[in-house]
Design an enzyme around this catalytic site. Sequence first.
Site, PDB file in Angstrom:
ATOM      1  N   ASP A 147       2.628   2.061   8.017  1.00 47.94           N
ATOM      2  CA  ASP A 147       1.408   1.356   7.634  1.00 47.94           C
ATOM      3  C   ASP A 147       1.678   0.069   6.837  1.00 47.94           C
ATOM      4  O   ASP A 147       1.336  -0.031   5.657  1.00 47.94           O
ATOM      5  CB  ASP A 147       0.500   2.311   6.830  1.00 47.94           C
ATOM      6  N   ASP A 202       0.854  -1.199   0.000  1.00 48.48           N
ATOM      7  CA  ASP A 202       0.000   0.000   0.000  1.00 48.48           C
ATOM      8  C   ASP A 202       0.885   1.242   0.000  1.00 48.48           C
ATOM      9  O   ASP A 202       0.658   2.199   0.728  1.00 48.48           O
ATOM     10  CB  ASP A 202      -0.908  -0.013   1.238  1.00 48.48           C
TER      11      ASP A 202
HETATM   12  N1  LIG Z   1       4.877   6.084  14.018  1.00 46.29           N
HETATM   13  C1  LIG Z   1       4.182   7.181  13.758  1.00 46.29           C
HETATM   14  N2  LIG Z   1       4.634   8.389  14.158  1.00 46.29           N
HETATM   15  C2  LIG Z   1       3.916   9.513  13.879  1.00 46.29           C
HETATM   16  N3  LIG Z   1       2.740   9.529  13.238  1.00 46.29           N
HETATM   17  C3  LIG Z   1       2.236   8.363  12.825  1.00 46.29           C
HETATM   18  C4  LIG Z   1       2.914   7.136  13.062  1.00 46.29           C
HETATM   19  N4  LIG Z   1       2.161   6.126  12.548  1.00 46.29           N
HETATM   20  C5  LIG Z   1       1.078   6.701  12.004  1.00 46.29           C
HETATM   21  N5  LIG Z   1       1.102   8.044  12.153  1.00 46.29           N
HETATM   22  C6  LIG Z   1       0.071   9.001  11.702  1.00 46.29           C
HETATM   23  O1  LIG Z   1      -1.182   8.359  11.665  1.00 46.29           O
HETATM   24  C7  LIG Z   1      -1.697   8.312  10.331  1.00 46.29           C
HETATM   25  C8  LIG Z   1      -2.370   6.972  10.081  1.00 46.29           C
HETATM   26  O2  LIG Z   1      -1.446   5.917  10.210  1.00 46.29           O
HETATM   27  P1  LIG Z   1      -1.448   4.678   9.235  1.00 46.29           P
HETATM   28  O3  LIG Z   1      -0.517   3.668   9.817  1.00 46.29           O
HETATM   29  O4  LIG Z   1      -1.176   5.109   7.834  1.00 46.29           O
HETATM   30  O5  LIG Z   1      -2.919   4.110   9.392  1.00 46.29           O
HETATM   31  P2  LIG Z   1      -4.169   3.991   8.433  1.00 46.29           P
HETATM   32  O6  LIG Z   1      -3.816   4.515   7.078  1.00 46.29           O
HETATM   33  O7  LIG Z   1      -4.448   2.537   8.423  1.00 46.29           O
HETATM   34  O8  LIG Z   1      -5.218   4.773   9.118  1.00 46.29           O
HETATM   35  C9  LIG Z   1      -0.483   8.559   9.444  1.00 46.29           C
HETATM   36  O9  LIG Z   1      -0.845   9.167   8.220  1.00 46.29           O
HETATM   37  C10 LIG Z   1       0.367   9.473  10.291  1.00 46.29           C
HETATM   38  O10 LIG Z   1      -0.087  10.801  10.159  1.00 46.29           O
HETATM   39 MG   LIG Z   2      -2.125   4.701   6.010  1.00 44.64          MG
END
Ligand SMILES: Nc1ncnc2c1ncn2[C@@H]1O[C@H](COP(=O)(O)OP(=O)(O)O)[C@@H](O)[C@H]1O
Ligand SMILES: [Mg+2]
Length: 244
Positions: free
Chosen positions: A198, A181
């Site tokens: 992600d 993804d």
């Molecule tokens: N390790 C991290 N540190 C800082 N921000 C994070 C981190 N992981 C995720 N985020 C924030 O959270 C958002 C969503 O995380 P993500 O893993 O892409 O989940 P999903 O797309 O499944 O909702 C990211 O776009 C980012 O802004």
């Molecule tokens: Mg994401």
Amino acid sequence: MWEIRKRFKDYEQRKVFAGVLDEQTLFTLYKLSNKGAFDVLYGFVKKGKESSVILAEQKDGRFVAVKVHAISAATFKRIWPYLEGDSRFYNIRHNKRAVIFAWCKKEFKNLSTAYKAGVLCPEPVAQLNNVIVMEFLGEDLTPAPRMCDVDFEDEKLIENIFKDVVENIKKLYSAKLVHGDLSFYNMLWYKEKPYFIDFSQGVPLSHPNAEYLLRRDIENVCKNFAKLGLTVNPEKIYEEVVSS
Ligand SMILES: Nc1ncnc2c1ncn2[C@@H]1O[C@H](COP(=O)(O)OP(=O)(O)O)[C@@H](O)[C@H]1O
Ligand SMILES: [Mg+2]
């Protein structure tokens, strides 16, 4: 039992958390905090129907990101197509909760594989049920921006970022993993580098869709860079990755 509520930084935050997280998730957070994964929960970095990310702090002052997959019909509906047909999930297919837990475990495993392979990504910290704890990428309580939200202009910088992204894909490939993804939506611009996040849709190279997903990841990334004015040939990059 719901002592986890005391871990929320202040009363206002407690109310916000209580409205979004179900009791079971609160209990999982409680267990994780007891294991030392984090001490204080600050607030939401991202709030969503299927997943939320919370900023938290460990006892030693280190910040972590706590990603919660909602135990909901919506989450199940989205992830089931990825697991259907996979014999490992056959026995739990009627149990939504178990399927979401397995999904979360898989994401954590993928993140750990990536991190060990030297990919720029958050350091994995802990995982339990529908919750993942990892290094927080950001500064002064502010999360690093997604790559899609950054205005890159410097041509040389853009070329270098592309090199770093391809390097990350190669490292993942050498660890026999495909992100699945990949695009600027799942990359954070942190310490002047592109960090992958992600990994929930990641698959091993042995997966029947691995080649398709790798090609798609590379095409998506090339499209992102094309918008920044960098012309790259996805087919060439694909060959470069698989022959590395
Ligand atoms: N390790 C991290 N540190 C800082 N921000 C994070 C981190 N992981 C995720 N985020 C924030 O959270 C958002 C969503 O995380 P993500 O893993 O892409 O989940 P999903 O797309 O499944 O909702 C990211 O776009 C980012 O802004
Ligand atoms: Mg994401």
